[in-house]
Design a protein around this motif. Sequence first.
Motif, PDB file in Angstrom:
ATOM      1  N   GLY A  68       0.903  -1.052   0.173  1.00 18.60           N
ATOM      2  CA  GLY A  68      -0.005  -0.116  -0.014  1.00 18.60           C
ATOM      3  C   GLY A  68       0.720   1.344  -0.099  1.00 18.60           C
ATOM      4  O   GLY A  68       0.283   2.347   0.332  1.00 18.60           O
ATOM      5  N   ILE A  69       2.202   1.169  -0.356  1.00 26.36           N
ATOM      6  CA  ILE A  69       3.001   2.268  -0.478  1.00 26.36           C
ATOM      7  C   ILE A  69       3.068   3.119  -1.688  1.00 26.36           C
ATOM      8  O   ILE A  69       3.526   4.069  -1.741  1.00 26.36           O
ATOM      9  CB  ILE A  69       4.333   1.904   0.255  1.00 26.36           C
ATOM     10  N   HIS A  70       2.875   2.200  -2.625  1.00 32.84           N
ATOM     11  CA  HIS A  70       2.970   2.748  -4.236  1.00 32.84           C
ATOM     12  C   HIS A  70       1.793   2.242  -4.907  1.00 32.84           C
ATOM     13  O   HIS A  70       1.103   1.135  -4.708  1.00 32.84           O
ATOM     14  CB  HIS A  70       4.128   1.976  -4.756  1.00 32.84           C
ATOM     15  N   PRO A  71       1.390   3.158  -5.774  1.00 32.95           N
ATOM     16  CA  PRO A  71      -0.157   2.771  -6.451  1.00 32.95           C
ATOM     17  C   PRO A  71       0.128   1.866  -7.682  1.00 32.95           C
ATOM     18  O   PRO A  71      -0.954   1.152  -8.067  1.00 32.95           O
ATOM     19  CB  PRO A  71      -0.342   4.089  -7.250  1.00 32.95           C
ATOM     20  N   GLY A  72       1.232   1.491  -7.850  1.00 37.44           N
ATOM     21  CA  GLY A  72       1.434   0.212  -8.987  1.00 37.44           C
ATOM     22  C   GLY A  72       2.216   0.514 -10.084  1.00 37.44           C
ATOM     23  O   GLY A  72       2.095   1.909 -10.456  1.00 37.44           O
ATOM     24  N   VAL A  73       2.649  -0.643 -10.935  1.00 35.87           N
ATOM     25  CA  VAL A  73       3.390  -0.051 -12.137  1.00 35.87           C
ATOM     26  C   VAL A  73       2.800  -1.303 -13.232  1.00 35.87           C
ATOM     27  O   VAL A  73       2.019  -2.074 -12.796  1.00 35.87           O
ATOM     28  CB  VAL A  73       4.919  -0.657 -11.820  1.00 35.87           C
ATOM     29  N   ALA A 118      12.853  19.851   3.764  1.00 36.63           N
ATOM     30  CA  ALA A 118      13.820  19.076   4.488  1.00 36.63           C
ATOM     31  C   ALA A 118      13.098  18.241   5.564  1.00 36.63           C
ATOM     32  O   ALA A 118      13.368  17.139   5.864  1.00 36.63           O
ATOM     33  CB  ALA A 118      14.944  19.918   5.141  1.00 36.63           C
ATOM     34  N   ARG A 119      12.410  18.845   6.585  1.00 34.84           N
ATOM     35  CA  ARG A 119      11.586  18.493   7.550  1.00 34.84           C
ATOM     36  C   ARG A 119      10.586  17.139   6.998  1.00 34.84           C
ATOM     37  O   ARG A 119      10.649  15.849   7.608  1.00 34.84           O
ATOM     38  CB  ARG A 119      10.648  19.245   8.525  1.00 34.84           C
ATOM     39  N   HIS A 120      10.046  17.424   5.891  1.00 37.36           N
ATOM     40  CA  HIS A 120       9.136  16.394   5.597  1.00 37.36           C
ATOM     41  C   HIS A 120       9.813  15.183   5.088  1.00 37.36           C
ATOM     42  O   HIS A 120       9.209  14.003   5.176  1.00 37.36           O
ATOM     43  CB  HIS A 120       8.253  16.863   4.504  1.00 37.36           C
ATOM     44  N   VAL A 121      10.770  15.406   4.111  1.00 34.28           N
ATOM     45  CA  VAL A 121      11.571  14.215   3.529  1.00 34.28           C
ATOM     46  C   VAL A 121      12.241  13.385   4.539  1.00 34.28           C
ATOM     47  O   VAL A 121      12.198  12.295   4.464  1.00 34.28           O
ATOM     48  CB  VAL A 121      12.752  14.598   2.553  1.00 34.28           C
ATOM     49  N   GLU A 126      11.967   8.195   7.701  1.00 35.42           N
ATOM     50  CA  GLU A 126      11.819   7.530   8.876  1.00 35.42           C
ATOM     51  C   GLU A 126      10.689   6.335   8.390  1.00 35.42           C
ATOM     52  O   GLU A 126      10.726   5.528   9.040  1.00 35.42           O
ATOM     53  CB  GLU A 126      11.316   8.379  10.054  1.00 35.42           C
ATOM     54  N   GLU A 127       9.589   6.754   8.161  1.00 39.47           N
ATOM     55  CA  GLU A 127       8.280   6.128   7.788  1.00 39.47           C
ATOM     56  C   GLU A 127       8.932   4.953   6.807  1.00 39.47           C
ATOM     57  O   GLU A 127       8.368   3.649   7.085  1.00 39.47           O
ATOM     58  CB  GLU A 127       7.166   6.821   7.151  1.00 39.47           C
ATOM     59  N   PHE A 128       9.520   5.034   5.769  1.00 40.55           N
ATOM     60  CA  PHE A 128       9.986   4.216   5.010  1.00 40.55           C
ATOM     61  C   PHE A 128      10.898   3.212   5.420  1.00 40.55           C
ATOM     62  O   PHE A 128      10.683   2.020   5.213  1.00 40.55           O
ATOM     63  CB  PHE A 128      10.900   4.675   3.852  1.00 40.55           C
ATOM     64  N   HIS A 129      11.684   3.427   6.703  1.00 46.19           N
ATOM     65  CA  HIS A 129      12.495   2.539   7.263  1.00 46.19           C
ATOM     66  C   HIS A 129      11.571   1.762   8.228  1.00 46.19           C
ATOM     67  O   HIS A 129      12.023   0.572   8.261  1.00 46.19           O
ATOM     68  CB  HIS A 129      13.563   3.345   8.019  1.00 46.19           C
ATOM     69  N   ASP A 130      10.726   2.537   8.963  1.00 41.20           N
ATOM     70  CA  ASP A 130       9.565   1.488   9.749  1.00 41.20           C
ATOM     71  C   ASP A 130       8.976   0.749   9.046  1.00 41.20           C
ATOM     72  O   ASP A 130       8.554  -0.347   9.626  1.00 41.20           O
ATOM     73  CB  ASP A 130       8.804   2.705  10.542  1.00 41.20           C
ATOM     74  N   ASP A 148       1.549  19.102  -4.817  1.00 38.41           N
ATOM     75  CA  ASP A 148       0.666  19.254  -3.580  1.00 38.41           C
ATOM     76  C   ASP A 148       1.365  19.132  -2.385  1.00 38.41           C
ATOM     77  O   ASP A 148       0.742  18.873  -1.198  1.00 38.41           O
ATOM     78  CB  ASP A 148      -0.463  18.359  -3.725  1.00 38.41           C
ATOM     79  N   GLY A 149       2.877  19.006  -2.179  1.00 37.16           N
ATOM     80  CA  GLY A 149       3.685  18.897  -1.074  1.00 37.16           C
ATOM     81  C   GLY A 149       3.855  17.505  -0.474  1.00 37.16           C
ATOM     82  O   GLY A 149       4.441  17.589   0.627  1.00 37.16           O
ATOM     83  N   ARG A 150       3.637  16.571  -1.215  1.00 40.03           N
ATOM     84  CA  ARG A 150       4.233  15.506  -0.702  1.00 40.03           C
ATOM     85  C   ARG A 150       5.546  14.815  -1.188  1.00 40.03           C
ATOM     86  O   ARG A 150       6.041  15.744  -2.035  1.00 40.03           O
ATOM     87  CB  ARG A 150       3.217  14.125  -1.251  1.00 40.03           C
ATOM     88  N   ILE A 151       6.102  13.916  -0.360  1.00 34.31           N
ATOM     89  CA  ILE A 151       7.255  13.442  -0.765  1.00 34.31           C
ATOM     90  C   ILE A 151       7.278  12.081  -1.313  1.00 34.31           C
ATOM     91  O   ILE A 151       6.561  11.153  -0.784  1.00 34.31           O
ATOM     92  CB  ILE A 151       8.307  13.566   0.533  1.00 34.31           C
ATOM     93  N   GLU A 152       7.861  11.905  -2.497  1.00 34.36           N
ATOM     94  CA  GLU A 152       8.032  10.604  -3.146  1.00 34.36           C
ATOM     95  C   GLU A 152       9.430  10.318  -3.451  1.00 34.36           C
ATOM     96  O   GLU A 152      10.191  11.013  -3.919  1.00 34.36           O
ATOM     97  CB  GLU A 152       7.069  10.564  -4.500  1.00 34.36           C
ATOM     98  N   PHE A 153       9.892   8.874  -3.073  1.00 32.06           N
ATOM     99  CA  PHE A 153      10.929   8.482  -3.445  1.00 32.06           C
ATOM    100  C   PHE A 153      11.056   7.635  -4.906  1.00 32.06           C
ATOM    101  O   PHE A 153       9.951   6.918  -5.280  1.00 32.06           O
ATOM    102  CB  PHE A 153      11.317   7.344  -2.344  1.00 32.06           C
ATOM    103  N   ILE A 154      12.056   7.770  -5.645  1.00 37.43           N
ATOM    104  CA  ILE A 154      12.070   7.157  -6.986  1.00 37.43           C
ATOM    105  C   ILE A 154      13.479   6.161  -6.996  1.00 37.43           C
ATOM    106  O   ILE A 154      14.395   6.456  -6.077  1.00 37.43           O
ATOM    107  CB  ILE A 154      11.932   8.130  -8.007  1.00 37.43           C
ATOM    108  N   ASP A 155      13.445   5.468  -7.938  1.00 41.27           N
ATOM    109  CA  ASP A 155      14.504   4.537  -8.391  1.00 41.27           C
ATOM    110  C   ASP A 155      14.976   3.684  -7.255  1.00 41.27           C
ATOM    111  O   ASP A 155      15.901   3.796  -6.322  1.00 41.27           O
ATOM    112  CB  ASP A 155      15.915   5.516  -8.651  1.00 41.27           C
TER     113      ASP A 155
END
Length: 275
Positions: A68-73, A118-121, A126-130, A148-155
């Motif tokens: 449930g972390i990514h919408p899918g590929v 910086a604070r949000h990333v 932390e949530e990704f590691h958890d 819209d202010g969200r943080i997304e990781f790629i690669d």
Amino acid sequence: MEPTASSTALVSSALARLGIDTPPKHLSGRKGANTWRAGNWTVKTAVPGARGHLAHETDAYTLLHHQGIHPGVQHHHGEAGRWLAVPWIDGQSLWDLFAPAREGHATGEQRTLMREAARHVLVALEEFHDAGWVHGDMQTENVIHTRDGRIEFIDFDNARHLDLPLSHPYRGGLIHVIAPETAQQLLATADTRDVALTPHAELFALGASLFWSWTGTRITHYRGAPDGPHPDILTDIAAGRRRNLAADRPWADPVLERLITAATRPEPHTRSYRG
């Protein structure tokens, strides 16, 4: 590097599957691996023998989707190679977001945005590691701040999880942001040996990336050129030769400085995601 005919054929196959009839935009390519923008998708292609680990990245995205972390590929592989289509993320990399600081014309609003990003990333990491993940190449080009202010990781080709071990030896991410303990492992092992990447080490990498993005200067005080031989660079990183953030910062920002400093403390167990 311009894509080969075989790479172009792969992306054409992907576009047919995705139902896209407009030409793709080639973004980057190296040694048989290419990235394209096609409609609302980022499409990665890899011919047989290409650099990188697209099969592993596909598995990582699949597991992220199941969690449930990514919408899918969408993806496919065959004798001609493989392709992976990831939904396009509308935003800018953290490196680009901090560009006004490095260029010397950041407005008050932009400074606030940088601090909050910086604070949000850091919280996002932390949530990704958890969730049981480490990314493996945490740098500001792999962090997207959406409109819209969200943080997304790629690669995610170096990402690992308890349910998804790496398919290849891990030898660190972007060299200029790796943690001292990672540099020590790299110096002590052969190129074919896997080195451990802990959440603490990855937190350092993100903090070092923020240092670089904000100041325009790499966090390590190198004795030689930053593009010098890797053993020399790793030796300086492993020794903890740190630059002075207070001297390199483009302006004083106690909150941003505290976040960067806490993430990059020398002792791994004392590092903090929240300053």
